[in-house]
Design a protein around this motif. Structure first.
Motif, mmCIF file in Angstrom:
data_model
loop_
_atom_site.group_PDB
_atom_site.id
_atom_site.type_symbol
_atom_site.label_atom_id
_atom_site.label_comp_id
_atom_site.label_asym_id
_atom_site.label_seq_id
_atom_site.Cartn_x
_atom_site.Cartn_y
_atom_site.Cartn_z
ATOM 1 N N ALA A 119 32.447 41.008 37.527
ATOM 2 C CA ALA A 119 33.465 41.730 36.949
ATOM 3 C C ALA A 119 34.680 41.381 37.250
ATOM 4 O O ALA A 119 34.607 40.598 38.549
ATOM 5 N N TYR A 120 36.031 42.267 36.448
ATOM 6 C CA TYR A 120 37.052 42.220 37.099
ATOM 7 C C TYR A 120 37.507 42.374 38.588
ATOM 8 O O TYR A 120 36.981 43.975 38.624
ATOM 9 N N ILE A 121 38.040 42.299 39.326
ATOM 10 C CA ILE A 121 38.320 42.826 40.727
ATOM 11 C C ILE A 121 39.424 42.566 40.758
ATOM 12 O O ILE A 121 40.495 42.117 40.095
ATOM 13 N N VAL A 122 40.470 44.503 40.623
ATOM 14 C CA VAL A 122 41.299 44.052 40.409
ATOM 15 C C VAL A 122 42.091 45.144 41.823
ATOM 16 O O VAL A 122 42.009 46.692 42.506
ATOM 17 N N VAL A 123 42.553 44.429 42.829
ATOM 18 C CA VAL A 123 43.113 44.875 44.201
ATOM 19 C C VAL A 123 44.703 45.179 44.459
ATOM 20 O O VAL A 123 45.239 44.466 43.701
ATOM 21 N N TYR B 259 41.002 39.422 40.806
ATOM 22 C CA TYR B 259 39.574 38.024 41.201
ATOM 23 C C TYR B 259 38.964 38.212 39.607
ATOM 24 O O TYR B 259 38.007 39.089 39.212
ATOM 25 N N ARG B 260 38.646 36.546 39.942
ATOM 26 C CA ARG B 260 36.816 36.670 38.852
ATOM 27 C C ARG B 260 36.695 35.875 39.650
ATOM 28 O O ARG B 260 37.087 34.619 39.320
ATOM 29 N N ASP B 261 35.452 35.542 39.389
ATOM 30 C CA ASP B 261 34.238 34.024 39.480
ATOM 31 C C ASP B 261 34.431 34.105 40.773
ATOM 32 O O ASP B 261 34.627 32.610 41.254
ATOM 33 N N GLY B 262 35.044 34.501 41.971
ATOM 34 C CA GLY B 262 35.625 33.755 43.028
ATOM 35 C C GLY B 262 36.863 33.783 43.283
ATOM 36 O O GLY B 262 36.839 33.133 44.489
ATOM 37 N N GLY C 264 36.316 51.052 33.442
ATOM 38 C CA GLY C 264 35.025 51.008 34.040
ATOM 39 C C GLY C 264 34.245 50.178 34.664
ATOM 40 O O GLY C 264 33.474 49.583 35.472
ATOM 41 N N ASP C 265 34.127 49.229 33.773
ATOM 42 C CA ASP C 265 33.723 47.846 33.415
ATOM 43 C C ASP C 265 34.249 47.033 34.389
ATOM 44 O O ASP C 265 34.076 45.848 34.660
ATOM 45 N N VAL C 266 36.153 47.554 34.856
ATOM 46 C CA VAL C 266 36.753 46.509 35.760
ATOM 47 C C VAL C 266 36.635 47.500 37.246
ATOM 48 O O VAL C 266 36.909 48.486 37.164
ATOM 49 N N LYS C 267 36.452 46.341 37.831
ATOM 50 C CA LYS C 267 36.377 47.650 39.499
ATOM 51 C C LYS C 267 38.652 47.247 39.952
ATOM 52 O O LYS C 267 38.295 46.343 40.243
ATOM 53 N N PHE C 268 38.571 48.910 40.469
ATOM 54 C CA PHE C 268 39.448 49.222 40.815
ATOM 55 C C PHE C 268 39.765 49.464 42.247
ATOM 56 O O PHE C 268 38.871 50.267 42.733
ATOM 57 N N CYS C 269 40.291 48.841 43.324
ATOM 58 C CA CYS C 269 40.283 48.571 43.993
ATOM 59 C C CYS C 269 41.553 48.927 45.261
ATOM 60 O O CYS C 269 43.081 48.727 44.523
ATOM 61 N N GLN C 270 41.515 48.992 46.518
ATOM 62 C CA GLN C 270 42.606 49.619 46.777
ATOM 63 C C GLN C 270 42.900 49.731 48.468
ATOM 64 O O GLN C 270 42.024 49.539 49.176
ATOM 65 N N MET C 271 43.933 49.063 49.238
ATOM 66 C CA MET C 271 43.730 49.383 49.908
ATOM 67 C C MET C 271 45.024 48.739 51.259
ATOM 68 O O MET C 271 46.350 48.097 50.588
ATOM 69 N N ASP D 214 46.163 40.511 28.823
ATOM 70 C CA ASP D 214 46.813 39.245 29.271
ATOM 71 C C ASP D 214 45.165 38.392 30.239
ATOM 72 O O ASP D 214 45.889 37.071 29.582
ATOM 73 N N ILE D 215 45.357 39.184 30.864
ATOM 74 C CA ILE D 215 44.488 37.483 31.635
ATOM 75 C C ILE D 215 43.191 37.602 31.264
ATOM 76 O O ILE D 215 42.210 37.324 32.031
ATOM 77 N N GLY D 216 42.851 38.745 30.069
ATOM 78 C CA GLY D 216 41.171 38.951 29.803
ATOM 79 C C GLY D 216 40.766 39.686 30.427
ATOM 80 O O GLY D 216 39.207 39.805 30.125
ATOM 81 N N ALA D 217 40.500 40.922 31.155
ATOM 82 C CA ALA D 217 39.769 41.812 32.174
ATOM 83 C C ALA D 217 39.420 43.101 31.109
ATOM 84 O O ALA D 217 38.309 43.402 30.918
#
Length: 250
Positions: free
Chosen positions: A120-124, A178-181, A151-158, A209-212
């Protein structure tokens, strides 16, 4: 006796005029052909826009809106769009496995972000290290809102300094997609958006725009989605700071 070839001065009043004399000159290559009139292309484009608008008139209506059109549309045509909406909703529900903001730990970053991005798309979101950055506070709230909706996009925070030792405070917040590493998009502070006026709609547009997120995703605010699609058609050559409620992508 043959006359030697000599240049002849041909009288031309207006090379663009539709006259019999000009037709003779064009036939013999003395003057170039007239460029085609843009009127025909404009009319053709308008006809195509009207045709597409009619064919796609149900494209962005939800199930409730489709039900209201039962007396106006043919049953088979309407049922086609109903099934399409059901399939889209089913796909969204099946892929919605996150629906929360994930707080990252550095030892797990590769597993939770890089490896997970193959699914999935990961947004940090890397936030202010000092906890006093206004733009970080804005994105923390936006992350909470969007994580629940998409919910199909993983939202992360740090915290930035816990992720990268010595990360400059002036570069926070930083967003990494991130997508595909791989990192597909990097946003350093909100200067590329609208600074402290950035809202959820701005991040939604970024994700589109990025396709997520698909441009026609039903979870997008209706007016925003329709406006963006119309603008996208125009850009593609086809004629076819605020509250979360203020979701128009102006």
């Amino acid at each position: 006796m043959e006359m030697p070839d000599m240049p002849v001065n041909v009288p031309i009043d207006d090379p663009n005029a539709d006259t019999e004399w000009n037709d003779i000159l064009r036939k013999h290559g003395v003057i170039p052909e007239k460029p085609p009139s843009p009127t025909a292309f404009i009319e053709e484009a308008l006809d195509e826009a009207r045709r597409l608008a009619h064919e796609n008139r149900l494209e962005h209506k939800d199930l409730d809106e489709l039900a209201e059109l039962e007396d106006e549309e043919e049953d088979a045509f309407l049922e086609q769009y109903r099934q399409k909406r059901f399939q889209e909703l089913s796909a969204i529900n099946s892929a919605s496995v996150y629906n929360q903001v994930y707080h990252l730990q550095k030892p797990d970053y590769s597993k939770d972000v890089t490896e997970a991005s193959h699914k999935a798309y990961i947004v940090v979101l890397l936030t202010s290290s000092q906890g006093t950055n206004a733009e970080s506070a804005i994105l923390i709230e936006i992350w909470r809102q969007l994580a629940q909706r998409f919910g199909d996009v993983k939202f992360c925070q740090m915290r930035a300094d816990l992720c990268i030792e010595g990360y400059p405070e002036k570069n926070t917040p930083t967003v990494l997609v991130y997508r595909d590493g791989d990192i597909r998009k990097q946003l350093v502070t909100l200067r590329e958006l609208r600074g402290t006026h950035t809202n959820a709609a701005d991040i939604e547009r970024l994700l589109v725009d990025i396709g997520a997120i698909r441009q026609d995703d039903q979870r997008l605010p209706r007016k925003a989605a329709e406006t963006d699609i119309r603008q996208g058609n125009i850009r593609g050559g086809k004629t076819n700071a605020g509250d979360d409620d203020d979701s128009d992508w102006d």
